[in-house]
Enzyme design. Sequence first.
Site, mmCIF file in Angstrom:
data_model
loop_
_atom_site.group_PDB
_atom_site.id
_atom_site.type_symbol
_atom_site.label_atom_id
_atom_site.label_comp_id
_atom_site.label_asym_id
_atom_site.label_seq_id
_atom_site.Cartn_x
_atom_site.Cartn_y
_atom_site.Cartn_z
ATOM 1 N N ASP A 143 45.823 94.749 45.984
ATOM 2 C CA ASP A 143 46.570 96.261 44.321
ATOM 3 C C ASP A 143 47.718 96.659 45.829
ATOM 4 O O ASP A 143 48.542 97.422 45.192
ATOM 5 C CB ASP A 143 45.717 97.533 44.199
ATOM 6 C CG ASP A 143 44.845 96.773 43.287
ATOM 7 O OD1 ASP A 143 45.056 95.491 41.977
ATOM 8 O OD2 ASP A 143 43.092 96.595 43.387
ATOM 9 N N ASP A 151 44.638 97.615 37.629
ATOM 10 C CA ASP A 151 42.570 96.510 37.735
ATOM 11 C C ASP A 151 41.477 96.990 37.319
ATOM 12 O O ASP A 151 40.759 97.517 36.427
ATOM 13 C CB ASP A 151 42.396 96.727 39.325
ATOM 14 C CG ASP A 151 41.819 95.299 39.646
ATOM 15 O OD1 ASP A 151 41.859 94.279 39.688
ATOM 16 O OD2 ASP A 151 41.247 95.963 41.008
ATOM 17 N N LYS A 182 22.074 74.528 40.964
ATOM 18 C CA LYS A 182 22.797 75.586 39.544
ATOM 19 C C LYS A 182 20.827 76.342 39.430
ATOM 20 O O LYS A 182 21.454 76.545 38.770
ATOM 21 C CB LYS A 182 23.502 74.932 38.952
ATOM 22 C CG LYS A 182 24.628 74.580 39.755
ATOM 23 C CD LYS A 182 25.850 74.518 38.095
ATOM 24 C CE LYS A 182 26.868 73.989 38.643
ATOM 25 N NZ LYS A 182 27.402 75.034 39.062
ATOM 26 N N ASP A 198 41.784 99.267 43.607
ATOM 27 C CA ASP A 198 41.225 99.663 45.048
ATOM 28 C C ASP A 198 41.236 98.184 45.569
ATOM 29 O O ASP A 198 40.789 98.832 47.150
ATOM 30 C CB ASP A 198 39.787 100.003 44.051
ATOM 31 C CG ASP A 198 39.235 98.548 43.485
ATOM 32 O OD1 ASP A 198 39.756 97.332 43.596
ATOM 33 O OD2 ASP A 198 37.894 98.333 43.608
#
Length: 1130
Positions: free
Chosen positions: A751, A410, A521, A747
């Site tokens: 996963d 990852d 934004k 983690d």
Amino acid sequence: MAPPDNSGNNNNSGGGGGGGLGRTITFSNDRPYTANNQAIISPKDQEKITTSVVTTVEDKGKSEEKAKSVDITEHLMSIDEVCAKYSVKVNPERPQDSPGLGEQQAADLLVHNGPNTLTPPKKKSGLHKFLICLSSLFNLMLIAAGILEYILLAIDFKNNKANIYMGAILIVVAFLNAGVEWYQQLKSENTLAALLKMIPAKTHVIRDGRLISIASADVVVGDVLFLRMGDKVPADCYVFAGSDLKVDNSSLTGESDPQERGPGNTHRNPLEATNMAFNGTLAVAGSAYAIVVRTGDGTVLGQIAGLTAGEEKATSPLTREIADFVRIIACVALFTAAVFFATGMGLYRDFPFAINFAIGTFVAWVPEGLPATVTMLLTIAAKRLAAENVLVKDLQGVETLGAVTLLATDKTGTLTRNQMTVANLWTNGRLFTATRSHTDVGEPITDISTAGVCEIVQISSLCRSVKFDRTDVPIEKRTLLGDATESGLVRFAASRTGPEFDAMEDRHPKVFEVPFSSATKVMLTIHRLEHANGPLTLLLKGAPERVLKLCSTILYGDTQIPLTDAHRAEFQESYEGMAGQGHRVLAFAKLQLDGAAYPTEYTFDRRSANWPQDGFMFVGLASLEDPPKHGVREAVGRCRAAGIQVVMVTGDHPLTAEAVARRINLVLGETREGVARRTGRPVDTIGDDEYDAVVVHGEQIEGMSDADWEHVFRKPEVIFARTSPRNKLDIVARAQTLGHICAVTGDGVNDAPALKKADLGVAMNASGSDVSKEAASMILLDDNFASIVRGIEEGRLIFANLKKSIRYTLTHSTPEVIPQILYIIVPLPAMITSIMILVIDLGFEVLAALTYAWEPAESPTGLMKLPPRKPVTVRSIAQKRAREARDAEDALPEGATWVQRLGRAMRAPFTRNWWINRFEKPEGEVLVDGDLLSWSYLEAGVLSAISVLVVFFVILNHHGISPRQARLMAKDTDHTYFNKDSPTYTYNGRTFTGHDQFYALNEARTGVLFSIYILQVFNLFICKARLRLPFGRFMFRNKRTFLGFGAGLLLLAFVTYVPPLNTVFNTSYKSIPLYWLIAVGFGFVLLAYATARLLVLRKSRPIKWNNTIQGLHMHPTIWSTRHTTKSIEV
């Protein structure tokens, strides 16, 4: 404040390649395997392979379709529909006044649905786990040998009294071996249990119109949650009102950017829905009110955990190879026992004698000490890794890491820090770098009072919504609560201003704020920051293009000047340069408000927007990135140099993933699109051999064919971006289909399924989710990816040492078996007894073999320059598919009975496919191969057996018994010689009483014992050499080697020269060490032979080293901010 996604402006990326958002990867059609590829598949086999693959994919697709869907539809409903479904009342206009559920209603729901907790994974009892350890083939073989010893005892109790102890010893050794493995697993599980915390403790809900705090386990569907910055979301919920709520979904989806959540949604995918917040995610900014729609196992987190539970854990390569070895030993032992039983019956017509001999031969083949040696070697290696902050849950995982061919990792939190960090500033017409690394571009920041830098630090410090969790500790020890990007700016400003940072807000309090929104934004704040024209100053930060449109002047050349087209062009160049590196870019501006129009008591109002809307001064740009962790670049480089394919699997954007990959040695070459841009050619005309890197979008995975997967994994540099948990599982499964031994690091909850499916799952401790830790086989306690390299080195070393240990241990089998054979066929007196075999196998052999656990590598870098022991090549893939086709041909129908399975196992040796599988040379290296067996049984073993025979007959001859007479005495069927009560034997005028015969034989047996020991001492050193000749200082670096064979010598001396033990062990305290010199001479012959053998093998089978990868950056990664703490004049 969440900045805009700048990926749309990225037209290229560093290093000559680009992933490219929205592009389609075109995979070339693979060539069929032919003789040119060193493997041939017949048309018949090819048809079987195709059928097998199609069937597998179809079955897999059916089983996965259900798991892939997330059982949530509320995100498509209106607030009224959700309220009706869960019988709850809310007030969207004034959510704080919502009635919520009643206490009794909530209590009934809690009883009906159960607590809001994840069902813990099913645990096996301690006894069950111990029985699993005990049922390994090695232990079963020992137990079988022990039972056979008692069968011998029952057949002939008088002559086999020693079997009382031998049978017990063999069975106890099996139980001890299982106990050591069981205890190691128990320790790892207890350590893991201490790390796990399954659910947040408290949460705020509205019940009966009151806001109360309850245990998260008591949350029920329909509850109205109040979420605020810093809260961990306790359940899946529908957001119906909020104030700029942002959640960190990285643990669930892999997306590193905080996601905005609030009322309304336009996405059909629940994971992308803007009105849904999920269990286990973190609120990093703002606040919101939400209705709980799923709890416990029904949440997305619970469904992924269930997906993990459905995956079968792969058997480790070491377990499979040891099982194969035990089967070989068992078959050889059973075959020889059967042959010699028939021989004994044919020669002597004596059933008890024949069965006694057959069982003795079987036991002689069993390497009794090897199971304990293997277990202890792995246990000691696991302890060494524990000292390196690597927790090994499964002993076999130690070696598996060394066998890995593909490492799927990852990105966020594993390769990177999951902490946004300021990388560059562009201000005052100058480019600055805020970091130290080999990729630095720009001037270092040495003085924060520099024009432009000072303003950016000031705006970052004051124009913010994130907060520190506490202020009574140094800044570097604090935790920031809020948006990751804004946290990076604040962390940068705090590190530059030092102790003055905390006082800045007090000196310049905020009087007005317009928070960041997806519509504007930008974020705007007004502070009491005096200047020459008034008391207030407006500060602004946000999307660069939006901020620039609001500005009419620019800070340039240390002064404020009108903004021109030249300035805009320079801005655009700097902006694109930063964004092109995968950085997130923010712009800064300020305006000193005129005191006449905006006095101190002026009231600003959002609805009327009564503040200046333009005319700001543009200050500059800051780029941020999630930097790689310390040591990651070197770790990835060392993995690749070791022949391991490192693949990034992330939920992040392809361009961001590629930019990070290029900084950590994961991607060095060009992608197909990069080559096309560089050469100006269409993408379709780029050949496969022109590029090395490929970036695959998660949306493309489901449509990839087998040829596509094979094409991707043949590339040395691969990135999978925008992946889902199911995508990650597919990637691992497809790689394993090609023969890869996969390690997966991660983690997040997303996963976990891949961690469980992989041959070795590696989870993070501090940043890892509980589900991922449960699914993994190994946990990095310090979250240091570089620890994996240490684990790979340890795994390769333990495999090399295991192989050396087995090579050493098996060598003594031949000098134990040959005397047994000669005893019945020639016949000769029994040179070695069963109790002496146990002294060898469970005595000095175990002591010596265990020293290999501390054996260092032959060279500091040699192991990491070798390819993985089972590399995936064109030939290996073809070989694997052909074997699968043959297995499919012989497969039993689903639901076959045990009788059918037994019948198939008995028929197998009589089939062509069985023999092809047995004698097909596998690609790569196995634990027990032909070379090891040849050395142990035929070469060193036979030489050791010759030494045993010479020593035995020389000692007998010293007592006046020649080899011919020994044979005649053993062959005499009318009398039994060599016992204390044997009749007197006369030869050449010399009389041998039973006492003389008995002690002469025992002294000769003692010589046999010491002969095997001395040859094994030489063999102990010889087996250390694999890459080098068996000479040099490296042979003596392991000081425990001397302790091992020294302890073995003391043991032999003890059983030889302590008179009470002579009776038990059939030794003689009158043994003369002079005769041991014969064995020493044979030891030097063995050493000379081993040296010549290595020289020949170097020529005929040279060692294959990995090719050097050009372009790897192996110098240390330094990603630390220069701390310059100087005052800012304001």
